[in-house]
Design an enzyme around this catalytic site. Sequence first.
Site, PDB file in Angstrom:
ATOM      1  CE  LYS A 103      28.314  -3.219  -7.123  1.00 40.41           C
ATOM      2  NZ  LYS A 103      28.562  -2.106  -8.069  1.00 40.41           N
ATOM      3  CG  HIS A 125       4.160   3.845   8.188  1.00 40.15           C
ATOM      4  ND1 HIS A 125       4.203   4.792   7.183  1.00 40.15           N
ATOM      5  CD2 HIS A 125       3.808   2.673   7.582  1.00 40.15           C
ATOM      6  CE1 HIS A 125       3.892   4.213   6.040  1.00 40.15           C
ATOM      7  NE2 HIS A 125       3.652   2.939   6.250  1.00 40.15           N
ATOM      8  NE  ARG A 152       7.838   0.603   4.468  1.00 37.18           N
ATOM      9  CZ  ARG A 152       6.605   0.116   4.452  1.00 37.18           C
ATOM     10  NH1 ARG A 152       6.392  -1.126   4.096  1.00 37.18           N
ATOM     11  NH2 ARG A 152       5.586   0.882   4.808  1.00 37.18           N
ATOM     12  NE  ARG A 172      -2.031  -2.343   2.642  1.00 35.41           N
ATOM     13  CZ  ARG A 172      -2.235  -3.621   2.311  1.00 35.41           C
ATOM     14  NH1 ARG A 172      -3.265  -3.946   1.597  1.00 35.41           N
ATOM     15  NH2 ARG A 172      -1.407  -4.574   2.723  1.00 35.41           N
ATOM     16  CB  THR A 173       3.618   2.533   2.108  1.00 33.92           C
ATOM     17  OG1 THR A 173       2.929   2.128   3.283  1.00 33.92           O
ATOM     18  CG2 THR A 173       4.275   3.880   2.335  1.00 33.92           C
TER      19      THR A 173
HETATM   20  N1  ASP Z   1       1.728  -1.576   6.459  1.00 34.38           N
HETATM   21  C1  ASP Z   1       2.028  -1.119   7.796  1.00 34.38           C
HETATM   22  C2  ASP Z   1       3.509  -0.858   7.960  1.00 34.38           C
HETATM   23  O1  ASP Z   1       4.232  -0.854   7.002  1.00 34.38           O
HETATM   24  C3  ASP Z   1       1.512  -2.045   8.840  1.00 34.38           C
HETATM   25  C4  ASP Z   1       2.144  -3.406   8.892  1.00 34.38           C
HETATM   26  O2  ASP Z   1       2.984  -3.750   8.053  1.00 34.38           O
HETATM   27  O3  ASP Z   1       1.772  -4.141   9.804  1.00 34.38           O
HETATM   28  O4  ASP Z   1       3.943  -0.620   9.069  1.00 34.38           O
END
Ligand code: ASP
Length: 323
Positions: free
Chosen positions: A92, A142, A114, A61-62
């Site tokens: 590397k 997050h 991320r 989703r993100t």
């Molecule tokens: N998608 C959310 C996160 O990246 C929640 C999860 O993964 O549990 O933190």
Amino acid sequence: MEKRFGGLKHILRAQDFSRKWIEEVLFPKTDEMEARTLKGDRGQPLFGKEMISLFAGESLRTRASFNIAMKRLGGEITFETEDVRKFSSMAKGESLEDTIITLNEYGADVIVLRYDEEGGAERAAAVSDIPIINAGDGGGQHPTQALLDLYVIQKHLNRIDGISIAMIGDLEKGRTVHSLAYLFGKFDGVKIYFVSPDNLKIKPDIKEYLNRHNVRFFETKDVREVASKVDVFYQTRTQTNLGTKPFDRADEKNGFTVINKQILDLAKKDSIILHPLPCTDEIVRSEVDPDRRAVYIKTKGDRMSQVKGGIYIRMAILWLLLF
Ligand code: ASP
């Protein structure tokens, strides 16, 4: 840009946002993004703007919603990887810092990152002239998920002040819980019930923050104890990818942290059930999904789901950062 972001250059931690900015700038812009999307507006306000998307860690989703939000506003994703540790020179031995400095030199308008270790976004921001958006850093935070969660709460309940919320599950590692709890520190009279087994409790630094900001919170192991009191259930997954061992969510001794028909029967009629997703065994989907109160995904009628809210909030964030 910094002005539109309430003085922030990067989006790193939920506690950095002000209530005023959330309510007066972000939420109205998010409403506008929803209206724009529903109208099918194909204007390109971010034409010529460039986003880099670096993910070291699992995401659907993100990652998808940032990319879609950027493209829907006419911007471009000029470089992206779903596994920066494997598909860049980090494999590397190159540091995160050198990776970010290099990408700064190539030029872009924003980096969505991320990272699989807490503090990754802050390390990146320390060497970046381009805004860094923390899209989740290990068991840290997050912030954009928390903003969307808050937006969806506001949409459904029409208020944030004074709500009661149960935050359930792996509270130690669940970064979305951390960020959302920090956001509640900006509002008045919110009551939080943290529901988890003893070994996965919310971290002390968050409790200290809540105490300092006069947010009342309580800890329990059994969601049944609080089910009739809350306006919002915020269910979360066991963070197995961050090292938490799977456990029985309906264990009478260790803790009852599952949402099922029994919880629905206890819950207020106008409460809502949220989950940042992905969902594994912590919601009995066959029992809970058909209920109107379940708003994490594919809601009934025109009720906004969290999944849809994720697109609108990320469109708003990119617009505010880049337009
Ligand atoms: N998608 C959310 C996160 O990246 C929640 C999860 O993964 O549990 O933190």
